[in-house]
Each structure stands twice: as C-alpha cells, then as structure tokens.
Design an enzyme around this catalytic site. Sequence first.
Site, PDB file in Angstrom:
ATOM      1  N   ASP A 294      80.110 -35.645 -55.987  1.00 34.97           N
ATOM      2  CA  ASP A 294      81.277 -35.510 -55.124  1.00 34.97           C
ATOM      3  C   ASP A 294      80.923 -35.763 -53.646  1.00 34.97           C
ATOM      4  O   ASP A 294      79.878 -35.301 -53.169  1.00 34.97           O
ATOM      5  CB  ASP A 294      81.788 -34.067 -55.282  1.00 34.97           C
ATOM      6  CG  ASP A 294      83.021 -33.754 -54.479  1.00 34.97           C
ATOM      7  OD1 ASP A 294      84.094 -34.225 -54.864  1.00 34.97           O
ATOM      8  OD2 ASP A 294      82.909 -33.034 -53.468  1.00 34.97           O
TER       9      ASP A 294
ATOM     10  N   GLU B 228      80.870 -40.825 -55.731  1.00 30.07           N
ATOM     11  CA  GLU B 228      82.190 -40.784 -55.106  1.00 30.07           C
ATOM     12  C   GLU B 228      82.030 -41.024 -53.609  1.00 30.07           C
ATOM     13  O   GLU B 228      81.744 -40.116 -52.852  1.00 30.07           O
ATOM     14  CB  GLU B 228      82.889 -39.438 -55.323  1.00 30.07           C
ATOM     15  CG  GLU B 228      84.351 -39.521 -54.931  1.00 30.07           C
ATOM     16  CD  GLU B 228      84.906 -38.385 -54.090  1.00 30.07           C
ATOM     17  OE1 GLU B 228      86.111 -38.392 -53.839  1.00 30.07           O
ATOM     18  OE2 GLU B 228      84.134 -37.512 -53.649  1.00 30.07           O
TER      19      GLU B 228
HETATM   20  C1  NOJ Z   1      86.559 -35.051 -53.609  1.00 32.86           C
HETATM   21  C2  NOJ Z   1      87.295 -34.442 -54.748  1.00 32.86           C
HETATM   22  O1  NOJ Z   1      87.718 -35.462 -55.611  1.00 32.86           O
HETATM   23  C3  NOJ Z   1      88.459 -33.662 -54.179  1.00 32.86           C
HETATM   24  O2  NOJ Z   1      89.300 -33.180 -55.193  1.00 32.86           O
HETATM   25  C4  NOJ Z   1      87.930 -32.556 -53.311  1.00 32.86           C
HETATM   26  O3  NOJ Z   1      89.004 -31.898 -52.681  1.00 32.86           O
HETATM   27  C5  NOJ Z   1      86.959 -33.079 -52.268  1.00 32.86           C
HETATM   28  N1  NOJ Z   1      86.026 -34.035 -52.784  1.00 32.86           N
HETATM   29  C6  NOJ Z   1      86.169 -31.956 -51.653  1.00 32.86           C
HETATM   30  O4  NOJ Z   1      85.243 -31.484 -52.596  1.00 32.86           O
END
Ligand code: NOJ
Length: 522
Positions: free
Chosen positions: A197, A239
């Site tokens: 993430d 991500e």
């Molecule tokens: C990306 C995640 O997909 C999202 O849902 C989240 O709010 C943020 N990162 C913070 O962790």
Amino acid sequence: MWYKDSVFYQISVRAYKDSNGDGHGDLRGLTEKLDYLQTLGVDCLWLMPIYPSPLKDDGYDIADYYAIDSTFGTLDDLKALVKAAHERNIRIIMDLALNHTSDEHEWFKASRSDKNSPFREYYVWSDTDQKYQDTRIIFVDTEKSNWTWDEKTQQYYWHRFYASQPDLNFDSPKVQEEMINVARFWLDLGIDGFRADAVPYLFEREGTNCENLPETHEYLKKLRAFINENYPDRILLCEANQYPEDVRPYFGDGDEFHMGFHFPIMPRIYMALKKESAEDMIQILQRTPAIPENCQWCMFLRNHDELTLEMVTPDERKWMWEQYAPDPRMRINLGIRRRLAPLLDNDRRKIELANSLLFTLPGSPIIYYGDEIGMGDNIQLFDRNGVRTPMQWDSTPSAGFTSGTPFIDLIGGDFSPAQVNVAAQMKDADSLFHTLQRMIQIRKAHHAFGRGTLTWLETNSAAVIATLREHDGETLMFIHNLSSQPQTFKADGQYLNLFTNESETLNELSLNPLSYHWYKKL
Ligand code: NOJ
C-alpha cells in the site's frame, strides 16, 4: 512467473461472506466461497486488510501487524483458507501497509507518550509544520495539512493520509527491520505475497515532493531481496498512483516489484468509452516505458477506492466529473465513488467492452469483487463505503451474505439483491458472470494475453481499436468498437474466433455498436 498469466480478484473480507451470523464477512465465509471463485476461474485473490484496526480507514489503519481482527477469525482460519485455496490452485496475497500505522498502534502510543521514548524515532516528529511544504495532500476533502499537533509532547507528527494514520519513519533502521519482520510473519503462514500500500511515500526529504525518493527504492529493493532469498515465487504488487515514468523505477532492474498497478490507463478507458475515441488510451500506453521481462502491469477498472483522477490533467478531471459524477455526492477527494456497472449506465454492452479492454491490454487483469455480476453502489454511505457493500449471493433481503444483520446497508433499487445476484447469474447462461468466466477461460489458454507484445493496427475510425498481441509464435488480434454506431474494420486472412471457436475468413469486418472481437491468427 505465474503472475503474468493470472487473473486477480480483489476482496473485502468484511463484505464477502459472513459464516457466523454477526453481520461481518469473515475468513471462514470466504473459504466457503472458494468453489465459486474457482468456477469463475480467478487465480489469485488480494485480501484487503484484516489486521486489528480502529477502522478509521477501513483497516488501512493497522493497530497490530501480527494478528487478525477477531471479526474476521483467527490465524488458524487464515491458514485453513490458504490451504483450501492452494488445493484449488488459487493463490492469496494480502495488503501490507508499510507507510503508516493507526494512531492506536502500540508503537505510536509509546512514541507519543514521551519525547525520550525508544519508539519516538518510529514516527516523523517536528517542532514546526513548515517542513516538506512541497508535499501534496491526498485526502483533500478532510485533511488541511500533512502535520498534526500533538498536545502532550508539543510537536507535530507527519501523515500522508488521515491524521489518525501517522507515517512511519523509514529513516529509522528499526522501522525498516520491523516491516521486514512483518512480511516474514505472513509469508511464513503461506501467503503468496503482498499488495504493498502507498509505497511512494516512505521517505521525506526537504525540497522534494516527498514521493518516489531514491531512499524509498533502496528500501523496497531490500524487501524484494529478502523475499527472493527466502520465498521465491511469492510476489510484491506495487500501489503507486503515479504516471508511468514514475512507476517504472518501482520495477527496478527486475529487482524491486514483480507487479505494479497501471493507474493512468484506468480513467482513460472511461474517457475512451465516453468520447468514443481511443486516443487518450493510446497516448498513455505509448508513454508507458518498457518494463523488465520478469515484471507485469496490473490492470484494473475499479477497486475499493474512489475512481482516482489524480493521474489526469485538471481539465480532464473536470470533464470526467461532469460525465461520470454529475451528482456532487458521487465525488470524493480527486475521484468518483461509484462502481463499474452504474458508471457505465448498467449497459451490458459497455460493461463487457470495458472488461474486454481490461483483459486484452498488456498486463494481468484484476476484478473487483461484485463487478463480475455488475453490482451497484450507494453514494449515500460514508467515505468510500458505498463501493464496499456486501457481496450479493442470492435474492434474499440480506443477499445470502449473512444470517444476521449486515454491517452496512445493502444496495437497493435497480441493483438490489433481487435484481443482481450470483445465484441467478450462475443459472443464466447469458449472464455477465458467464461472459467474464469465458473471458478468463480464453485468457488462460493463451499466454499472449499476459506476455505478448502490443501493436496498434491502423483503423478507419478513432472509435475502432485494433491491436495485435504476439508471443511465442502465436498472434492474437483484438478489435473493439467504442462507438454506438456500427463500424467496419479491414482485416484479411484466416482467424479463429476465440469466443465461438470457429475459423473465419476475414476481409471487411462489420462491427456492431459497442462490440468486441477476439481472434487468433491461423
Ligand atoms: C491506499 C488504499 O487503497 C486506500 O484505501 C487507503 O485509504 C490509503 N492507501 C491509505 O492507506
């Protein structure tokens, strides 16, 4: 390199299937549904966070990296799920939030308790909120600053997301080591990797926008080297919501991430459908650098977040909002909180066309749970919860999701369980479910989908996209008509229609409005 040929499927465990009637989905519930997932044909599941969490950000605010929230079950339940999934040749990756914890994590509690705490260095503290001023705010609707004042210790702490999600300080060797230990813990349980993430934000440096810094890449390479050494065949999926040239370094020389989401192509698929022109899609793919042979893009149409419009120009964003989010409640931060089917007017042709693009562009596709049956959303729900509602298994009021009271309202109206559910679609040979199942089957039979080169063929209209994907002596040809009018495409030669399995001699091909065609050259 299994991930190059795999179809991925993203799951909110809380919203998938409840096994004990408490109204929350859980790991045992998901295990019960593996047969369904096997029937659909997906190869790898990405489970959204299941760690203990105060749920200020739906679990992306982690309070303990070494446990599973009891609502979802136990570590044994996870092991049982992984075992049952592996028996069906389904892999499982989990979310790993490296950048931040919850403010309820013991590390942060200790860190904020005293300036001299050994955990002080785990987070980013400052006497002033004027540092790192070139850093953008991501949750623009709720956060005014990336710094929050801590009354007790009289300093500010740094956070890229909600103030309840303090950023870890990756300049601390202890933090670096802790996160490798976390990875080890879950990999030892048998999971097949992580969706990592928010990775662009691990380090902060004055005078930069604090994204994609060299130090970040250096650390991620260490994480990868650790995985290569101890857990070959497991993957890291990145991500990084960035332009392709900024995502490219996350693949390194094939020594950083195995996979990365292709964020900028996603809104351009929606642009293409609305404008009936492939121009923006073609441009962004031409701008996408080549990646090492052992790496793969992950392509998606929707996920659990808003349909992000960070990777478009301000004018394009305004246009996308006008076109796809006419009601202000549909908008959040820099995006649109709607699901695939409602975005595409619940028009079966558009939904199939979008999925066909998803499957035939270079990369491995990921399906967001529920989109395989065309589930709807609820824009009245808080934050991004409107696209995270319970999976609709049958037509009963609680959709076969729970025998208790669902943790959140189910979707009503045209997209209610009575209208949209798995049981009905499994019985109906012409359902969206069966179309997606067929696309998955075909993709699995031809490695050119996941591995082939991409060539754009000349067409006589911007609304017609024709591509060749070639791999290992096999040539696939894909034709999409984005227009609501019939079009033609000039091809010639002998082809196998991959949907009908019939050989066709092509010359002037008539394309129905909003149609797609998958061929293999004979
Ligand atoms: C990306 C995640 O997909 C999202 O849902 C989240 O709010 C943020 N990162 C913070 O962790």
